[in-house]
Design a protein around this motif. Structure first.
Motif, PDB file in Angstrom:
ATOM      1  N   LEU A 217       1.121  -1.041   0.219  1.00 40.67           N
ATOM      2  CA  LEU A 217       0.107   0.054  -0.036  1.00 40.67           C
ATOM      3  C   LEU A 217       1.196   1.339   0.181  1.00 40.67           C
ATOM      4  CD1 LEU A 217      -2.753  -0.591   2.309  1.00 40.67           C
ATOM      5  CD2 LEU A 217      -2.937  -0.731  -0.084  1.00 40.67           C
ATOM      6  N   LEU A 218       2.473   0.877   0.400  1.00 41.39           N
ATOM      7  CA  LEU A 218       2.636   2.453   0.355  1.00 41.39           C
ATOM      8  C   LEU A 218       3.662   2.839  -0.853  1.00 41.39           C
ATOM      9  CD1 LEU A 218       4.592   1.701   4.258  1.00 41.39           C
ATOM     10  CD2 LEU A 218       3.348   3.400   3.207  1.00 41.39           C
ATOM     11  N   ARG A 224      -2.359   0.195  -6.138  1.00 36.45           N
ATOM     12  CA  ARG A 224      -3.890  -0.259  -7.428  1.00 36.45           C
ATOM     13  C   ARG A 224      -3.774  -1.321  -7.786  1.00 36.45           C
ATOM     14  NH1 ARG A 224      -0.721   4.030  -9.516  1.00 36.45           N
ATOM     15  NH2 ARG A 224       0.036   2.814 -11.509  1.00 36.45           N
ATOM     16  N   GLU A 225      -2.906  -2.375  -7.924  1.00 35.35           N
ATOM     17  CA  GLU A 225      -2.624  -3.850  -7.593  1.00 35.35           C
ATOM     18  C   GLU A 225      -3.764  -4.339  -6.412  1.00 35.35           C
ATOM     19  OE1 GLU A 225       0.526  -5.472  -8.036  1.00 35.35           O
ATOM     20  OE2 GLU A 225       1.237  -4.641 -10.190  1.00 35.35           O
ATOM     21  N   VAL A 226      -3.363  -3.609  -5.015  1.00 36.33           N
ATOM     22  CA  VAL A 226      -4.096  -4.066  -4.005  1.00 36.33           C
ATOM     23  C   VAL A 226      -5.623  -3.930  -3.846  1.00 36.33           C
ATOM     24  CG1 VAL A 226      -4.611  -3.719  -1.778  1.00 36.33           C
ATOM     25  CG2 VAL A 226      -1.462  -4.439  -2.374  1.00 36.33           C
ATOM     26  N   ALA A 227      -6.025  -2.985  -4.794  1.00 33.80           N
ATOM     27  CA  ALA A 227      -7.300  -2.211  -4.857  1.00 33.80           C
ATOM     28  C   ALA A 227      -8.174  -3.732  -5.894  1.00 33.80           C
ATOM     29  CB  ALA A 227      -7.567  -0.732  -5.285  1.00 33.80           C
ATOM     30  N   LEU A 272      -9.870  -2.369   2.533  1.00 33.63           N
ATOM     31  CA  LEU A 272     -11.203  -1.249   1.938  1.00 33.63           C
ATOM     32  C   LEU A 272     -10.059  -0.342   3.446  1.00 33.63           C
ATOM     33  CD1 LEU A 272     -14.233  -3.394   2.913  1.00 33.63           C
ATOM     34  CD2 LEU A 272     -13.819  -1.860   0.493  1.00 33.63           C
ATOM     35  N   GLN A 273      -9.634  -0.432   3.729  1.00 34.55           N
ATOM     36  CA  GLN A 273      -8.986   0.691   4.374  1.00 34.55           C
ATOM     37  C   GLN A 273      -8.445   2.007   4.003  1.00 34.55           C
ATOM     38  OE1 GLN A 273      -9.623   0.309   8.020  1.00 34.55           O
ATOM     39  NE2 GLN A 273     -10.226  -1.061   7.116  1.00 34.55           N
ATOM     40  N   ASP A 274      -7.844   1.063   2.314  1.00 32.63           N
ATOM     41  CA  ASP A 274      -7.262   2.357   1.412  1.00 32.63           C
ATOM     42  C   ASP A 274      -9.018   2.856   0.993  1.00 32.63           C
ATOM     43  OD1 ASP A 274      -6.156   3.160  -0.683  1.00 32.63           O
ATOM     44  OD2 ASP A 274      -7.142   1.849  -2.490  1.00 32.63           O
ATOM     45  N   ARG A 275      -9.192   4.561   1.389  1.00 35.09           N
ATOM     46  CA  ARG A 275      -9.775   5.782   0.856  1.00 35.09           C
ATOM     47  C   ARG A 275     -10.454   4.629  -0.576  1.00 35.09           C
ATOM     48  NH1 ARG A 275     -10.222  11.765   0.509  1.00 35.09           N
ATOM     49  NH2 ARG A 275     -11.988  12.436  -0.688  1.00 35.09           N
ATOM     50  N   ASP A 276      -9.196   5.156  -1.852  1.00 34.40           N
ATOM     51  CA  ASP A 276     -10.186   4.650  -3.062  1.00 34.40           C
ATOM     52  C   ASP A 276     -10.660   3.105  -3.395  1.00 34.40           C
ATOM     53  OD1 ASP A 276      -9.432   7.624  -3.809  1.00 34.40           O
ATOM     54  OD2 ASP A 276      -7.067   6.434  -4.508  1.00 34.40           O
ATOM     55  N   THR A 277     -10.106   2.817  -2.236  1.00 32.97           N
ATOM     56  CA  THR A 277     -10.586   0.994  -2.574  1.00 32.97           C
ATOM     57  C   THR A 277     -12.459   1.113  -1.731  1.00 32.97           C
ATOM     58  OG1 THR A 277      -8.955   0.215  -2.953  1.00 32.97           O
ATOM     59  CG2 THR A 277     -10.503  -1.490  -2.466  1.00 32.97           C
ATOM     60  N   ARG A 278     -11.953   1.851  -1.212  1.00 33.64           N
ATOM     61  CA  ARG A 278     -13.527   2.178  -0.153  1.00 33.64           C
ATOM     62  C   ARG A 278     -14.592   2.408  -1.156  1.00 33.64           C
ATOM     63  NH1 ARG A 278     -13.619   5.926   3.724  1.00 33.64           N
ATOM     64  NH2 ARG A 278     -14.047   7.180   1.407  1.00 33.64           N
ATOM     65  N   ASP A 279     -14.033   3.832  -1.868  1.00 34.36           N
ATOM     66  CA  ASP A 279     -15.330   4.329  -2.434  1.00 34.36           C
ATOM     67  C   ASP A 279     -15.827   4.356  -3.782  1.00 34.36           C
ATOM     68  OD1 ASP A 279     -14.715   6.497  -0.646  1.00 34.36           O
ATOM     69  OD2 ASP A 279     -13.493   7.434  -1.583  1.00 34.36           O
TER      70      ASP A 279
END
Length: 473
Positions: A217-218, A224-227, A272-279
């Motif tokens: 994530l860093l 982007r792959e994680v998302a 889901l702790q990543d903002r873009d993924t959650r959105d």
């Protein structure tokens, strides 16, 4: 008994006249959509016939020393909120709902809460809004704090009507209004597991997934792959839930829990702790996929066990959003309240909680999420995608502000601007438990990368920029 009439709707709509404490006590679950437990509920009344207006709910503070300040805040919140939406209320009705520990000492509970009721009445009176009635509901009986006549309001209280046997119940059924059980039952569907063996298994999965996910994530490309992986796995879990045989609500949650493995749940929770993924996941808000998404978010919220309780803010907020988007406002308020309990500074939950309480139309937000999803699907370059996200969030700010034109205060949403180099916003790394927040040193701009195997928390987690929102239903 105090003689007064309260109408359940504005002029021109079907109206039901409620006369006295018995009818008011019976109407409460239909006003809220559930039976409130351990709650203070305040309802605004408007006009000569006492039309029901805004309402709010809060858990009864355990410490009597908190009753005074809480009463002042609740009175001010209800009056000011009503002024923004429907005008200043002409009166207020108060409900204190709390069962006794043994189920047979309702009168003692009523007497113990009497100072709180009096403080609420005083706080409303200080704002020049009288309290028309104040009731205590405990152990299947009700008492009036306002009526001194023992002939209609005896010391032992009056029994509550059997559910579904009153005029209010018949009218609510005809209108399609459903009572979803008790508040305690609704919250239980969203709270973490408590079975020790299941908790240990899920916690180990989260402990294992966290250190592996944080370095990715860093890194911008890996993030982007994680998302993509998180959303793909979430979609597969939704399909799995949708394909399962339908079950009654009491069994559906247990069935959903069996369908999702601990490693799968850990991967989606942390992703889901990543903002873009959650959105992007928030776009599953309507149509056939909404119910399977809601069941998935509930399941993931129950998997945020032990020290990972704060991670539940993301799935709880998504559950609240889907509930609100599909017309279940009581369910939305419960989920969003629990999200703010898990993380009081979670901005997305603050935004949705206030918008729901202000009576805004969720269609404005749905439209923005649809457009953002379309832009994401059509984007060929990362720079184009960043610009599309910024435009969509800016439109969300405009849409929510326009929705406030009906009397609500515009919500302030921090606009997102594309980075000068066309890059994307950095990820919010999942914060493993056990380590408190640390402020970055002055002038520091680089994130701290933890040593391998060490639990850490990212100091800049999304959802911690907004001011603390009022906690009310």
């Amino acid at each position: 008994m105090n003689k007064h009439h309260e109408s359940t709707g504005p002029a021109g709509e079907q109206q039901i006249t409620l006369r006295g404490p018995a009818d008011l006590a019976d109407a409460l679950p239909y006003l809220m959509g559930f039976y409130p437990n351990d709650s203070v509920v305040m309802v605004a009344l408007h006009g000569g016939q006492g039309r029901f207006g805004g309402r709010l709910r809060l858990g009864i503070p355990q410490a009597p020393g908190e009753w005074g300040p809480i009463a002042d805040q609740l009175a001010e919140c209800l009056v000011s909120g009503s002024e923004r939406r429907e005008g200043r209320p002409d009166a207020i009705v108060i409900f204190l709902c709390q069962d006794s520990p043994d189920g047979a000492s309702g009168r003692l509970t009523m007497e113990r809460l009497r100072p709180f009721a009096q403080r609420l009445r005083t706080a409303c009176g200080a704002l020049d809004v009288p309290v028309l009635e104040a009731l205590c509901l405990s152990d299947g009986r009700y008492w009036s704090y306002c009526c001194p006549d023992p002939r209609c309001c005896p010391e032992q209280g009056n029994p509550l009507a059997m559910p579904g046997t009153t005029v209010m119940a018949a009218a609510a059924t005809y209108a399609g209004v459903h009572v979803r059980g008790t508040l305690r039952d609704m919250e239980a569907r969203l709270q973490p597991w408590r079975t020790p063996a299941a908790v240990r298994t899920q916690e180990r999965a989260l402990d294992t997934a966290g250190p592996a996910l944080l370095p990715r994530l860093l890194d911008e490309r890996a993030r982007r792959e994680v998302a993509t992986e998180t959303l793909g796995l979430a979609r597969r879990l939704m399909d799995r839930i949708e394909d399962a045989q339908p079950a009654p609500p009491a069994l559906a949650d247990a069935g959903d829990d069996q369908l999702i493995g601990s490693d799968e749940a850990a991967a989606v929770i942390l992703g889901l702790q990543d903002r873009d993924t959650r959105d992007k996941a928030a776009a599953w808000m309507e149509g056939p996929e909404a119910q399977s998404a809601l069941r998935l978010w509930r399941t993931l919220a129950r998997r945020c066990v032990g020290p990972y309780g704060e991670h539940a803010a993301a799935p709880l907020t998504l559950a609240g959003w889907v509930s609100w988007s599909t017309g279940d406002e009581p369910g939305a308020r419960v989920a969003l309240s629990l999200a703010l309990r898990a993380d009081p500074d979670y901005t997305f939950a603050q935004l949705l909680h206030r918008a729901c309480n202000e009576g805004l139309d969720p269609e404005a937000l749905r439209r923005c999420l649809r457009e953002a999803a379309d832009a994401d699907a059509d984007a060929d370059a990362d720079e184009e995608q960043a610009g599309a996200d910024a435009e969509a969030v800016g439109e969300m700010e405009t849409a929510v502000g326009a929705g406030a034109g009906r009397g609500a205060t515009p919500l302030h949403i921090r606009s997102v601007r594309a980075l000068p180099d066309g890059g994307r916003r950095r990820a919010r790394a999942p914060r493993p438990p056990g380590v408190g927040r640390r402020k970055a040193s002055p002038g520091s701009t680089r994130p701290r990368v933890p040593a391998a195997g060490r639990r850490t928390r990212d100091a800049r987690r999304y959802g911690r920029r907004g001011s603390r929102a009022r906690r009310h239903d």
